[in-house]
Scaffold this active site. Structure first.
Site, short mmCIF file in Angstrom:
data_model
loop_
_atom_site.label_atom_id
_atom_site.label_comp_id
_atom_site.label_asym_id
_atom_site.label_seq_id
_atom_site.Cartn_x
_atom_site.Cartn_y
_atom_site.Cartn_z
N PRO A 249 3.73 -3.17 -5.32
CA PRO A 249 3.61 -1.79 -4.82
C PRO A 249 4.55 -0.89 -5.62
O PRO A 249 5.77 -0.98 -5.50
CB PRO A 249 4.05 -1.91 -3.35
CG PRO A 249 4.95 -3.11 -3.32
CD PRO A 249 4.46 -4.05 -4.38
N ASP A 423 9.33 -0.76 -8.39
CA ASP A 423 8.76 -1.72 -7.45
C ASP A 423 9.36 -1.39 -6.08
O ASP A 423 10.55 -1.59 -5.84
CB ASP A 423 9.15 -3.14 -7.88
CG ASP A 423 8.63 -4.22 -6.93
OD1 ASP A 423 8.16 -3.89 -5.82
OD2 ASP A 423 8.71 -5.42 -7.29
N HIS A 424 8.53 -0.87 -5.17
CA HIS A 424 9.05 -0.36 -3.90
C HIS A 424 9.68 -1.44 -3.04
O HIS A 424 10.46 -1.15 -2.13
CB HIS A 424 7.93 0.34 -3.11
CG HIS A 424 8.41 1.41 -2.18
ND1 HIS A 424 9.29 1.16 -1.15
CD2 HIS A 424 8.17 2.74 -2.15
CE1 HIS A 424 9.54 2.27 -0.51
NE2 HIS A 424 8.88 3.26 -1.09
N ARG A 425 9.38 -2.70 -3.30
CA ARG A 425 10.01 -3.78 -2.55
C ARG A 425 11.49 -3.91 -2.89
O ARG A 425 12.28 -4.46 -2.12
CB ARG A 425 9.31 -5.12 -2.85
CG ARG A 425 7.83 -5.15 -2.51
CD ARG A 425 7.17 -6.40 -3.07
NE ARG A 425 7.31 -6.47 -4.53
CZ ARG A 425 6.88 -7.49 -5.28
NH1 ARG A 425 6.30 -8.53 -4.68
NH2 ARG A 425 7.04 -7.50 -6.58
#
Length: 451
Positions: A249, A423-425
């Site tokens: 994501p 990377d939104h994680r």
């Protein structure tokens, strides 16, 4: 007593390669350490050493053979004094040999060869490798057990590389799982939700694999185009980028930077380096600034793992280099510890060897952050695809004269747009914004890089 030489794995992710050149012929005597062949992977061409002594009894794979699987027999050695016999080589082209499954132990009577770049991790530390097999009487190997087939795919398990790695870490059998990704692909979320020893319940309705239409089926007339076959690098880039878009994501953050002070500093540095013949580029200074900013905001120098967020100790900057057939990202290790002159020299050497496919695996694997610069092509701004498992990648555009507002006055400045894809994680909006806030003054006032 004969010993088979197997196709070596020259990097942790290598599954197949091209046997580019033989340095021996039938009847030659070889000893441990002799260079016997050159293997071409998707990223590099590497020499391969023998690890045992003997006489070349047969060359089982011809020069130029593509898609030779790891662990496939490529040559055969006989002991001293044994009669050798010539074995016909398969014609150049794609290998028809079906080797044991990747990761399975080599059968009896075979011996691996050692690549000059093998056994080195991304941090230049030794890594575990399959043990080399000593000389033993040759016998027919038992065929490897077939993988459990998935519906509609024969023996192939349709899963992303990340899902495969996570499944191996958790001890899961991918053949017992049904994917929730596009076209039934097993993705990271499927593996994270599964328990060791437990199979996932089948999906209510299996998704049929996507049918790829030919150009003719899409209305393009035969003979109206030239078809260039995909080489190993192009296939690898396509697979990794597709997996990254599907599994990671991501989101972009963009800012504009005034680089007049940076250009002035670069001119002064190059004047000092003139006698040495070296030059520093804008990209070299961007690499240095990015590395310093990663040390100031360590949360951005991170990778997502199933067990937690990995915060890296050094800024190992991967720089994108265009090469014939694709893209490769050689890595400047611990860039935060190096001056811009040292970065410039190392970057030039890595780029030159990348274009000739002379990089060792540890020189292009394992970076913590990537930079892609298309400014030399006049591109103002763009978004890059994350190079997994890195948490972010910086896209750098062209520096150009633009109007800017200073106070209540209109002025002209050299402006460069950059975009951080996150990377939104790992790197959420706040962390990404903090990193850009640290990066901006380093570029606009370069003296701060050394403070």
């Amino acid at each position: 007593m004969s010993i088979d030489i197997l196709m070596p794995a020259l990097s942790p992710t290598m599954e197949e390669g091209t046997l580019a050149k033989w340095h021996v012929k039938v009847g030659d005597k070889v000893k441990s350490g002799d260079v016997i062949a050159e293997i071409e992977t998707d990223k590099a061409t590497m020499e391969v050493e023998a690890v045992d002594e003997g006489v070349v009894e047969a060359l089982l794979v011809a020069e130029g053979t593509e898609e030779v699987k790891v662990n496939a027999p490529i040559a055969r050695l006989s002991g001293e004094g044994e009669q050798t016999q010539t074995s016909p080589l398969p014609p150049p082209g794609r290998s028809a040999t079906r080797p044991p499954e990747l990761g399975s132990p080599p059968p009896e009577g075979v011996v691996k060869v050692r690549g000059l770049g093998q056994g080195v991790s991304a941090q230049n530390q030794p890594v575990s490798a399959p043990p080399l097999v000593d000389k033993v009487p040759r016998s027919e190997p038992a065929p490897p057990p077939p993988a459990a087939p998935r519906k509609g795919e024969g023996s192939r398990v349709f899963a992303s590389p990340l899902a495969r790695r996570l499944a191996e870490q958790k001890g899961l059998d991918l053949s017992t799982m049904t994917g929730s990704g596009p076209h039934g692909r097993i993705i990271k979320a499927d593996v994270e939700g599964a328990q060791p020893g437990a199979a996932k319940a089948p999906a209510a309705a299996a998704v049929a694999p996507r049918q790829v239409l030919s150009l003719e089926q899409m209305g393009i007339a035969p003979g109206s185009y030239d078809l260039i076959p995909l080489d190993g690098m192009r296939k690898t880039v396509a697979r990794r980028m597709t997996d990254s878009v599907r599994d990671v994501p991501h989101f972009p953050l963009s800012i504009d930077l005034e680089i007049d002070a940076l250009l002035a500093a670069r001119a002064r540095i190059n004047a000092l380096l003139e006698k040495s013949g070296r030059k520093v580029s804008v990209n070299d200074m961007v690499i240095k600034a990015a590395a310093v900013a990663l040390m100031q905001v360590p949360e951005a120098n991170a990778s997502y793992t199933p067990d937690g967020i990995a915060l890296h100790h050094h800024a190992d900057i991967a720089m994108a280099v265009a090469v014939p057939g694709g893209l490769i990202t050689p890595i400047l290790r611990a860039a935060e510890t190096k001056g811009v002159a040292a970065i410039a020299a190392e970057a030039k050497d890595l780029a030159e060897r990348a274009r000739t496919k002379k990089l060792a695996p540890h020189e292009y694997q394992g970076g913590t952050f990537s930079i892609s610069n298309l400014g030399m092509f006049g591109i103002r701004s763009f978004n890059s695809i994350i190079n997994e498992p890195q948490g972010a990648i910086l896209s750098v555009g062209v520096g150009e004269k633009r109007p800017v507002v200073r106070g209540n006055e209109l002025a002209i400045a050299t402006v460069m747009s950059v975009t951080l894809t996150c990377d939104h994680r790992v790197v959420d909006g706040a962390i990404g914004a903090r990193w850009l806030a640290a990066f901006k003054p380093l570029i606009e006032d370069p003296i701060t890089m050394i403070v």
